[in-house]
Write a protein that holds these residues in place. Structure first.
Motif, PDB file in Angstrom:
ATOM      1  N   ALA A   1       4.356   5.434  -5.721  1.00 56.32           N
ATOM      2  CA  ALA A   1       4.521   5.298  -7.173  1.00 56.32           C
ATOM      3  C   ALA A   1       3.285   5.728  -7.951  1.00 56.32           C
ATOM      4  O   ALA A   1       3.314   5.801  -9.177  1.00 56.32           O
ATOM      5  N   ASN A   2       2.188   5.978  -7.227  1.00 53.43           N
ATOM      6  CA  ASN A   2       0.933   6.394  -7.863  1.00 53.43           C
ATOM      7  C   ASN A   2       0.421   5.346  -8.849  1.00 53.43           C
ATOM      8  O   ASN A   2      -0.009   5.662  -9.963  1.00 53.43           O
ATOM      9  N   ILE A   3       0.509   4.083  -8.445  1.00 58.30           N
ATOM     10  CA  ILE A   3      -0.063   2.990  -9.220  1.00 58.30           C
ATOM     11  C   ILE A   3      -0.909   2.145  -8.277  1.00 58.30           C
ATOM     12  O   ILE A   3      -0.775   2.244  -7.054  1.00 58.30           O
ATOM     13  N   SER A   4      -1.766   1.318  -8.828  1.00 54.38           N
ATOM     14  CA  SER A   4      -2.687   0.554  -7.994  1.00 54.38           C
ATOM     15  C   SER A   4      -1.994  -0.638  -7.333  1.00 54.38           C
ATOM     16  O   SER A   4      -0.983  -1.155  -7.825  1.00 54.38           O
ATOM     17  N   VAL A   5      -2.563  -1.068  -6.223  1.00 51.01           N
ATOM     18  CA  VAL A   5      -2.076  -2.265  -5.535  1.00 51.01           C
ATOM     19  C   VAL A   5      -2.198  -3.472  -6.459  1.00 51.01           C
ATOM     20  O   VAL A   5      -1.322  -4.337  -6.495  1.00 51.01           O
ATOM     21  N   ARG A   6      -3.299  -3.517  -7.205  1.00 52.65           N
ATOM     22  CA  ARG A   6      -3.513  -4.640  -8.128  1.00 52.65           C
ATOM     23  C   ARG A   6      -2.402  -4.719  -9.169  1.00 52.65           C
ATOM     24  O   ARG A   6      -1.976  -5.812  -9.553  1.00 52.65           O
ATOM     25  N   THR A   7      -1.911  -3.574  -9.621  1.00 58.32           N
ATOM     26  CA  THR A   7      -0.822  -3.568 -10.596  1.00 58.32           C
ATOM     27  C   THR A   7       0.438  -4.179  -9.996  1.00 58.32           C
ATOM     28  O   THR A   7       1.129  -4.973 -10.641  1.00 58.32           O
ATOM     29  N   LEU A   8       0.736  -3.823  -8.751  1.00 58.24           N
ATOM     30  CA  LEU A   8       1.904  -4.396  -8.076  1.00 58.24           C
ATOM     31  C   LEU A   8       1.741  -5.901  -7.891  1.00 58.24           C
ATOM     32  O   LEU A   8       2.702  -6.663  -8.047  1.00 58.24           O
ATOM     33  N   HIS A   9       0.532  -6.331  -7.560  1.00 61.55           N
ATOM     34  CA  HIS A   9       0.268  -7.763  -7.436  1.00 61.55           C
ATOM     35  C   HIS A   9       0.501  -8.460  -8.782  1.00 61.55           C
ATOM     36  O   HIS A   9       1.077  -9.555  -8.841  1.00 61.55           O
ATOM     37  N   TYR A  10       0.050  -7.810  -9.845  1.00 63.75           N
ATOM     38  CA  TYR A  10       0.193  -8.388 -11.184  1.00 63.75           C
ATOM     39  C   TYR A  10       1.668  -8.500 -11.565  1.00 63.75           C
ATOM     40  O   TYR A  10       2.098  -9.517 -12.125  1.00 63.75           O
ATOM     41  N   TYR A  11       2.459  -7.471 -11.255  1.00 63.54           N
ATOM     42  CA  TYR A  11       3.891  -7.515 -11.552  1.00 63.54           C
ATOM     43  C   TYR A  11       4.561  -8.668 -10.808  1.00 63.54           C
ATOM     44  O   TYR A  11       5.498  -9.295 -11.327  1.00 63.54           O
TER      45      TYR A  11
ATOM     46  N   ASN B   1       0.826  -1.211   0.000  1.00 71.60           N
ATOM     47  CA  ASN B   1       0.000   0.000   0.000  1.00 71.60           C
ATOM     48  C   ASN B   1       0.859   1.260   0.000  1.00 71.60           C
ATOM     49  O   ASN B   1       0.539   2.246  -0.675  1.00 71.60           O
ATOM     50  N   GLU B   2       1.952   1.231   0.744  1.00 70.24           N
ATOM     51  CA  GLU B   2       2.855   2.382   0.792  1.00 70.24           C
ATOM     52  C   GLU B   2       3.533   2.594  -0.557  1.00 70.24           C
ATOM     53  O   GLU B   2       3.661   3.725  -1.032  1.00 70.24           O
ATOM     54  N   VAL B   3       3.966   1.505  -1.182  1.00 77.69           N
ATOM     55  CA  VAL B   3       4.592   1.601  -2.505  1.00 77.69           C
ATOM     56  C   VAL B   3       3.579   2.116  -3.524  1.00 77.69           C
ATOM     57  O   VAL B   3       3.902   2.934  -4.389  1.00 77.69           O
ATOM     58  N   SER B   4       2.346   1.643  -3.407  1.00 76.27           N
ATOM     59  CA  SER B   4       1.285   2.070  -4.322  1.00 76.27           C
ATOM     60  C   SER B   4       1.095   3.581  -4.273  1.00 76.27           C
ATOM     61  O   SER B   4       0.962   4.237  -5.315  1.00 76.27           O
ATOM     62  N   LYS B   5       1.094   4.147  -3.076  1.00 76.90           N
ATOM     63  CA  LYS B   5       0.898   5.590  -2.921  1.00 76.90           C
ATOM     64  C   LYS B   5       2.099   6.375  -3.433  1.00 76.90           C
ATOM     65  O   LYS B   5       1.951   7.407  -4.090  1.00 76.90           O
TER      66      LYS B   5
END
Length: 241
Positions: A10-20, A4-8
């Protein structure tokens, strides 16, 4: 650092990080006993590289090669892509100027030369050869739009903008958000031109790269342009045809 902290940051969604993570593009530093992803500076630097190349238009498969293959010539790839981007920039600027003129004066068939055609007849012959009469009919249809028709088009666009703005709390992969993005693509295709996946991806990037687009879209809600860009990129990355 949590997902969640990385998402904020980098201004990308949590789902995107999960997908990566799922496609082995960006793995977290570790998982906690509860299964939460934890990221360190090494992963943040890698994420910056991913976002950088993605902003340039590289596909995720190519990005994996760039950041994981030591033999991949990053400098050569960047120089080549820079050349392509400069060409696209020149073309997009002409299209933007054409849009501005259309908004002020209405559509004029002579503006077809915006699309890298020397004149209408040359474009007509080439378009008919490649795409048939549909290509020409699209422009003829647009040239006949009345003021009322333009008002209807703008109303429909604003409705989609507002609905997307009202759902910005959802991840961009949310089914309803993706339906709205599909509606937006259909809106462009129905009212202007065939919005292919490549064109749609380019438009998504343009919504953030060009401040004129950003300013216009963000009139509905601050941050909507970037949200639409991410939603469009996700749509294009997962489009099944």
């Amino acid at each position: 650092m949590t997902v969640n902290e990385v998402s904020k940051i980098a201004n990308i969604s949590v789902r995107t990080l999960h997908y990566y993570d799922e496609i082995n593009l960006l793995k977290p530093h570790k998982l906690t006993e509860s299964g939460y992803r934890i990221y360190e500076n090494e992963q943040l630097e890698k994420l910056w590289q991913i976002l950088f190349f993605k902003e340039l238009g590289f596909k995720l498969e190519t990005i994996k090669k760039i950041i994981n293959d030591p033999q991949f010539d990053k400098e050569q790839a960047l120089m080549q892509h820079k050349k392509l981007l400069l060409e696209k920039k020149k073309r997009l600027n002409k299209i933007i100027n054409s849009i501005d003129k259309t908004l002020k004066e209405g559509f004029d068939i002579t503006m077809i030369d915006t699309f890298s055609m020397e004149n209408y007849e040359k474009y007509k012959e080439e378009a008919i050869e490649k795409y048939g009469e549909t290509a020409i009919n699209t422009y003829k249809k647009t040239s006949k739009y009345s003021k009322k028709k333009w008002e209807e088009i703008n109303k429909e666009a604003n409705t989609i903008y507002k609905e997307l703005a009202d759902n910005m709390d959802k991840d961009v992969d949310d089914p309803y958000v993706q339906k709205l993005i599909d509606d937006w693509r259909n809106h462009i295709t129905y009212n202007y031109y065939e919005c292919t996946i490549d064109i749609f991806r380019g438009l998504g990037n343009l919504y953030v790269a060009d401040e004129r687009f950003t300013k216009n879209i963000d009139k509905t809600k601050e941050g909507l342009a970037r949200y639409m860009k991410e939603a469009i990129i996700y749509y294009c990355d997962n489009y099944q045809g």
